[in-house]
Design a protein around this motif. Structure first.
Motif, PDB file in Angstrom:
ATOM      1  N   LYS A 145       0.820  -1.221   0.000  1.00 28.35           N
ATOM      2  CA  LYS A 145       0.000   0.000   0.000  1.00 28.35           C
ATOM      3  C   LYS A 145       0.850   1.265   0.000  1.00 28.35           C
ATOM      4  N   GLY A 146       1.823   1.302   0.912  1.00 31.57           N
ATOM      5  CA  GLY A 146       2.666   2.498   1.011  1.00 31.57           C
ATOM      6  C   GLY A 146       3.513   2.693  -0.240  1.00 31.57           C
ATOM      7  N   THR A 147       4.101   1.601  -0.710  1.00 30.51           N
ATOM      8  CA  THR A 147       4.972   1.648  -1.900  1.00 30.51           C
ATOM      9  C   THR A 147       4.210   2.169  -3.108  1.00 30.51           C
ATOM     10  N   VAL A 174      -6.193   7.508   0.994  1.00 32.20           N
ATOM     11  CA  VAL A 174      -6.215   7.194   2.419  1.00 32.20           C
ATOM     12  C   VAL A 174      -5.808   5.728   2.583  1.00 32.20           C
ATOM     13  N   ASP A 175      -4.560   5.545   2.984  1.00 34.62           N
ATOM     14  CA  ASP A 175      -3.876   4.243   2.968  1.00 34.62           C
ATOM     15  C   ASP A 175      -4.037   3.536   4.313  1.00 34.62           C
ATOM     16  N   GLY A 176      -4.494   2.284   4.255  1.00 37.19           N
ATOM     17  CA  GLY A 176      -4.626   1.491   5.481  1.00 37.19           C
ATOM     18  C   GLY A 176      -5.859   1.861   6.288  1.00 37.19           C
ATOM     19  N   LYS A 197      11.515  -8.867   5.804  1.00 40.19           N
ATOM     20  CA  LYS A 197      12.621  -8.121   5.190  1.00 40.19           C
ATOM     21  C   LYS A 197      12.544  -6.646   5.607  1.00 40.19           C
ATOM     22  N   ARG A 198      11.331  -6.072   5.551  1.00 36.12           N
ATOM     23  CA  ARG A 198      11.181  -4.670   5.954  1.00 36.12           C
ATOM     24  C   ARG A 198      11.610  -4.492   7.409  1.00 36.12           C
ATOM     25  N   GLY A 199      11.314  -5.519   8.237  1.00 39.60           N
ATOM     26  CA  GLY A 199      11.638  -5.454   9.663  1.00 39.60           C
ATOM     27  C   GLY A 199      13.126  -5.339   9.950  1.00 39.60           C
ATOM     28  N   GLY A 214      12.510  -0.577  11.928  1.00 43.02           N
ATOM     29  CA  GLY A 214      12.407  -0.144  13.313  1.00 43.02           C
ATOM     30  C   GLY A 214      10.992  -0.257  13.864  1.00 43.02           C
ATOM     31  N   ARG A 215      10.086  -0.877  13.098  1.00 45.51           N
ATOM     32  CA  ARG A 215       8.707  -0.985  13.572  1.00 45.51           C
ATOM     33  C   ARG A 215       8.547  -2.120  14.573  1.00 45.51           C
ATOM     34  N   ASP A 216       7.832  -1.847  15.643  1.00 44.65           N
ATOM     35  CA  ASP A 216       7.563  -2.828  16.706  1.00 44.65           C
ATOM     36  C   ASP A 216       6.787  -4.029  16.218  1.00 44.65           C
TER      37      ASP A 216
HETATM   38 MG    MG Z   1       2.042   0.834   5.035  1.00 50.45          MG
END
Ligand code: MG
Ligand code: ADP
Ligand code: C5P
Length: 209
Positions: free
Chosen positions: A22-24, A103-105, A142-144, A148-150
């Motif tokens: 979504k973000g990409t 409006v993402d997510g 991989k993103r993790g 830095g996301r919990d």
């Molecule tokens: Mg996102």
């Protein structure tokens, strides 16, 4: 009465499982279609970290558990961001065009969908990215490594997938019944997915600027 009228702003929701892209893809759409991107998750993380926020601890807990934050918080953040963006645009010279919001997510739960469309603005349609869990899991792990996301860890990811299936899919199903969903397969490369998205938006009469 909603805060904004669909005659003055266009709202497109972007939904899809965690890691579907979504973000990409929103970044691509901002570049080519003049959308203003609002990510509900990004707004919640910013509020979580804002000094003096009364919701910081609550948001942190919900995000780590992959649960949906009470909608009043998220809808207020989105609505205020839309107002800020509109007032910024109208104070600059290039204000003639109608504002387009991605409006993402959001909305991730039926109550959010109903409340937002009633009090903020009815949506034009929902762009829905479909992706198998195995692919999304691989992308998120991989993103993790760098996000830095919990919640980019195996345990939180499992919980987020469950919330997506049980709580967020009913929103997509409800919009589908209203014929307001553009469904796009989100596997393959970023460029391949984006090409499908462009085709999908065409069917709703949306074209690059
Ligand atoms: Mg996102
Ligand atoms: P979402 O916002 O839906 O959770 P993101 O856009 O953050 O998803 O994408 C999740 C991760 O997968 C990011 O690290 C992103 O760079 C990567 N990614 C996105 N789309 C693709 C794709 N088509 N192929 C491979 N990796 C992708
Ligand atoms: O979209 P993103 O993956 O950034 O969302 C991260 C988390 O933020 C979700 O798992 C959820 O806990 C919270 N969230 C929410 N309501 C939304 C969007 C995100 O509670 N509409």
């Amino acid at each position: 009465m909603s805060r904004f009228s669909p005659s003055e702003v266009t709202v497109v929701f972007v939904l899809g499982g965690p890691g579907s892209g979504k973000g990409t893809q929103s970044t691509n759409l901002v570049r080519d279609y003049g959308f203003i991107h609002l990510s509900a998750g990004d707004l919640l993380r910013a509020e979580q970290n804002r000094e003096g926020s009364e919701y910081g601890d609550l948001i942190r807990t919900y995000i780590r558990e992959g649960k949906i934050v009470p909608m009043e918080i998220t809808v207020a953040l989105l609505s205020n961001s839309m107002a800020d963006a509109i007032s910024t645009a109208s104070s600059s010279s290039s204000s003639a065009a109608k504002a387009r919001f991605l409006v993402d997510g959001f909305p991730r739960k039926l109550d959010q969908a109903v409340f937002f469309e009633k009090t903020v603005c009815p949506s034009e349609f929902t762009l829905f990215l479909t992706c198998p869990e195995e692919v999304m899991e691989k992308r998120l792990l991989k993103r993790g490594e760098t996000s830095g996301r919990d919640d980019d860890n195996a345990e939180s990811i499992r919980k987020r997938f469950r919330t997506f299936v049980e709580t967020s899919m009913p929103v997509v199903d409800a919009f589908r019944e209203q014929d307001k969903v553009v469904s796009v397969e989100a596997t393959g490369s970023v460029d391949e997915v984006y090409e499908r998205i462009r085709e999908g938006l065409k069917t709703k009469g949306l074209h690059p600027l």
